[in-house]
Write an enzyme that holds these catalytic residues in place. Sequence first.
Site, PDB file in Angstrom:
ATOM      1  N   ASP A 190      -6.414  -6.653  -6.492  1.00 56.29           N
ATOM      2  CA  ASP A 190      -6.055  -7.413  -5.285  1.00 56.29           C
ATOM      3  C   ASP A 190      -7.186  -8.375  -4.938  1.00 56.29           C
ATOM      4  OD1 ASP A 190      -4.774  -8.300  -3.004  1.00 56.29           O
ATOM      5  OD2 ASP A 190      -5.428  -6.604  -1.774  1.00 56.29           O
TER       6      ASP A 190
ATOM      7  N   ARG B  97       0.842  -1.194   0.000  1.00 56.36           N
ATOM      8  CA  ARG B  97       0.000   0.000   0.000  1.00 56.36           C
ATOM      9  C   ARG B  97       0.877   1.244   0.000  1.00 56.36           C
ATOM     10  NH1 ARG B  97      -3.936  -3.207   3.170  1.00 56.36           N
ATOM     11  NH2 ARG B  97      -2.736  -2.946   5.069  1.00 56.36           N
TER      12      ARG B  97
ATOM     13  N   CYS C 255      -2.983 -13.901  -3.911  1.00 52.57           N
ATOM     14  CA  CYS C 255      -2.678 -14.409  -2.564  1.00 52.57           C
ATOM     15  C   CYS C 255      -2.921 -15.912  -2.499  1.00 52.57           C
ATOM     16  CB  CYS C 255      -3.481 -13.656  -1.509  1.00 52.57           C
ATOM     17  SG  CYS C 255      -5.246 -13.836  -1.715  1.00 52.57           S
TER      18      CYS C 255
ATOM     19  N   ASP D 234     -16.011  -3.154  -5.415  1.00 50.12           N
ATOM     20  CA  ASP D 234     -16.062  -4.339  -4.557  1.00 50.12           C
ATOM     21  C   ASP D 234     -17.473  -4.902  -4.631  1.00 50.12           C
ATOM     22  OD1 ASP D 234     -13.969  -5.310  -2.110  1.00 50.12           O
ATOM     23  OD2 ASP D 234     -16.037  -6.043  -1.947  1.00 50.12           O
ATOM     24  N   SER D 235     -17.590  -6.196  -4.418  1.00 52.03           N
ATOM     25  CA  SER D 235     -18.923  -6.821  -4.454  1.00 52.03           C
ATOM     26  C   SER D 235     -19.649  -6.648  -3.126  1.00 52.03           C
ATOM     27  CB  SER D 235     -18.802  -8.305  -4.799  1.00 52.03           C
ATOM     28  OG  SER D 235     -17.886  -8.916  -3.921  1.00 52.03           O
TER      29      SER D 235
ATOM     30  N   PHE E  21     -11.350  -4.723  -6.143  1.00 47.49           N
ATOM     31  CA  PHE E  21     -11.340  -5.546  -4.918  1.00 47.49           C
ATOM     32  C   PHE E  21     -10.878  -4.651  -3.762  1.00 47.49           C
ATOM     33  CE2 PHE E  21     -10.217  -8.275  -8.548  1.00 47.49           C
ATOM     34  CZ  PHE E  21     -11.244  -9.202  -8.532  1.00 47.49           C
TER      35      PHE E  21
HETATM   36  N1  SAH Z   1      -7.000  -4.572  -1.281  1.00 49.86           N
HETATM   37  C1  SAH Z   1      -7.691  -4.785  -0.038  1.00 49.86           C
HETATM   38  C2  SAH Z   1      -8.006  -6.238   0.226  1.00 49.86           C
HETATM   39  C3  SAH Z   1      -8.842  -6.929  -0.831  1.00 49.86           C
HETATM   40  S1  SAH Z   1      -9.665  -8.344  -0.230  1.00 49.86           S
HETATM   41  C4  SAH Z   1      -6.871  -4.170   1.101  1.00 49.86           C
HETATM   42  O1  SAH Z   1      -5.683  -3.828   0.924  1.00 49.86           O
HETATM   43  O2  SAH Z   1      -7.408  -4.032   2.197  1.00 49.86           O
HETATM   44  C5  SAH Z   1     -10.651  -8.849  -1.536  1.00 49.86           C
HETATM   45  C6  SAH Z   1     -11.954  -8.081  -1.701  1.00 49.86           C
HETATM   46  O3  SAH Z   1     -12.540  -8.532  -2.926  1.00 49.86           O
HETATM   47  C7  SAH Z   1     -13.018  -8.290  -0.642  1.00 49.86           C
HETATM   48  O4  SAH Z   1     -13.416  -7.046  -0.143  1.00 49.86           O
HETATM   49  C8  SAH Z   1     -14.209  -8.945  -1.377  1.00 49.86           C
HETATM   50  O5  SAH Z   1     -15.468  -8.423  -0.947  1.00 49.86           O
HETATM   51  C9  SAH Z   1     -13.964  -8.541  -2.794  1.00 49.86           C
HETATM   52  N2  SAH Z   1     -14.434  -9.440  -3.852  1.00 49.86           N
HETATM   53  C10 SAH Z   1     -14.345 -10.790  -3.931  1.00 49.86           C
HETATM   54  N3  SAH Z   1     -14.767 -11.236  -5.129  1.00 49.86           N
HETATM   55  C11 SAH Z   1     -15.162 -10.143  -5.835  1.00 49.86           C
HETATM   56  C12 SAH Z   1     -15.686  -9.928  -7.141  1.00 49.86           C
HETATM   57  N4  SAH Z   1     -15.871 -10.948  -7.982  1.00 49.86           N
HETATM   58  N5  SAH Z   1     -15.959  -8.673  -7.527  1.00 49.86           N
HETATM   59  C13 SAH Z   1     -15.765  -7.643  -6.682  1.00 49.86           C
HETATM   60  N6  SAH Z   1     -15.236  -7.773  -5.450  1.00 49.86           N
HETATM   61  C14 SAH Z   1     -14.960  -9.000  -5.028  1.00 49.86           C
END
Ligand code: SAH
Length: 407
Positions: free
Chosen positions: A311, A217, A351, A261-262, A239
């Site tokens: 991510d 970050r 990850c 985000d979803s 994400f």
């Molecule tokens: N980058 C963030 C962490 C991401 S975690 C940080 O640094 O804090 C992954 C995220 O992806 C979660 O919030 C989850 O709700 C979202 N997610 C999972 N599948 C998804 C999809 N198909 N479309 C959109 N968001 C999604």
Amino acid sequence: MSDQGVVVIRAGREKAIRRRHPWVFSGAIARVEGSPADGDIVTVRGESGEFLARGYWNSRSLIRVRLLAWDEDEVCDTAFWERRLKRAIDARHVENRIYRHGTANACRLVNAESDGIPGLVVDRYGDWLVIQALTLGIDVRKMMLADVLAELLNPAGVYERSDVDIRQKEGLPSHTGLLRGQEPPDLIEIDENGRRFLVDVRTGHKTGFYLDQRANRATIGDWFRWDEKSDQRVVLNAFAYTGGFAVYALGGLVQRVINVDSSADALAMARRNIALNGYDTSDEDFVEGDVFQVLRAYRDAGQSFDMVILDPPKFAQSARQVERASRGYKDINLLAFRLLKPGGVLATFSCSGAISEDLFQKIVFGALIDSGRDAQIIQRLGQSSDHPVALTFPEGAYLKGLLCRVW
Ligand code: SAH
């Protein structure tokens, strides 16, 4: 000798143990002498009786023994666990430095196998510690471990977040709740590199926050800081979760970050976190939807960005899912390449432990070729320094990322 049983290793299968890999699988075991209860400390010996290691036993797990010590004199009593916890906590030099010189107060203190304490994760969020007991051997000792942690660190409370699927493989149900001290508030405000975030340790992902991305970050957030046109840069944070990358990018002076985000709850928290750090928010910067579809819609609308951050959650839960996961990673990376302005930057992560760094690079390469763009890797990214990887335990490396410049 106070160990409760002896696990004898089949001839030829001692090699990994001698190399200090911490897992003994059922197939490596010739026989068990005595009748250790699950969680008990056992001695691991070769067929000819020689001492190999000591660890904790679980008959219900495919990983029958998690190894703790390779020195016959090292007895796994309470003082042993205390020494290991102290070693892990004291080793957080970078984090300790940040704490001393600033107000930062969130990091991982114990990273399981890689810190010599298989199955235990301890994260600090402000005055609270959050622990995960990933194995039975840790689960049966968690009160003792919480006591030791309370003594070493004097937290306001120790909260357990053992609601992870892998516990099923240990024959354990999920468990969450307070172990010691006071209940944490609904949201703990943490300081990470001078940025503030609200963390819900009860229901947030992992133990509440993606601490493993802290260094990334900072790297990505500063990317446009010295750029003359930073105030015109638009970042797509796919994400987004609770806005970790967004807060840093806004601190790096970019004009706008669009978060996708979803989860509506995650986006609502992202919005609060962005506001908490003093940046304006507007509805259009928070897009609730499936990243696969949202990126397609942007492509169809001819939209483009200066930076795209990908991510995603773990697409491959196991080796069996690698192929399907690879298609998922390729799909979003292909779309991201198409959405970037010439000279733009892609920060792309995986990850999934089952996807190696090498395979991930090949997937991103495949996406690049299909996109018809050109790109160079400008930095390789991995998990932050408080998520170390023991050299004897390469499985501990799960987070990989590439920072690419795209033309
Ligand atoms: N980058 C963030 C962490 C991401 S975690 C940080 O640094 O804090 C992954 C995220 O992806 C979660 O919030 C989850 O709700 C979202 N997610 C999972 N599948 C998804 C999809 N198909 N479309 C959109 N968001 C999604």
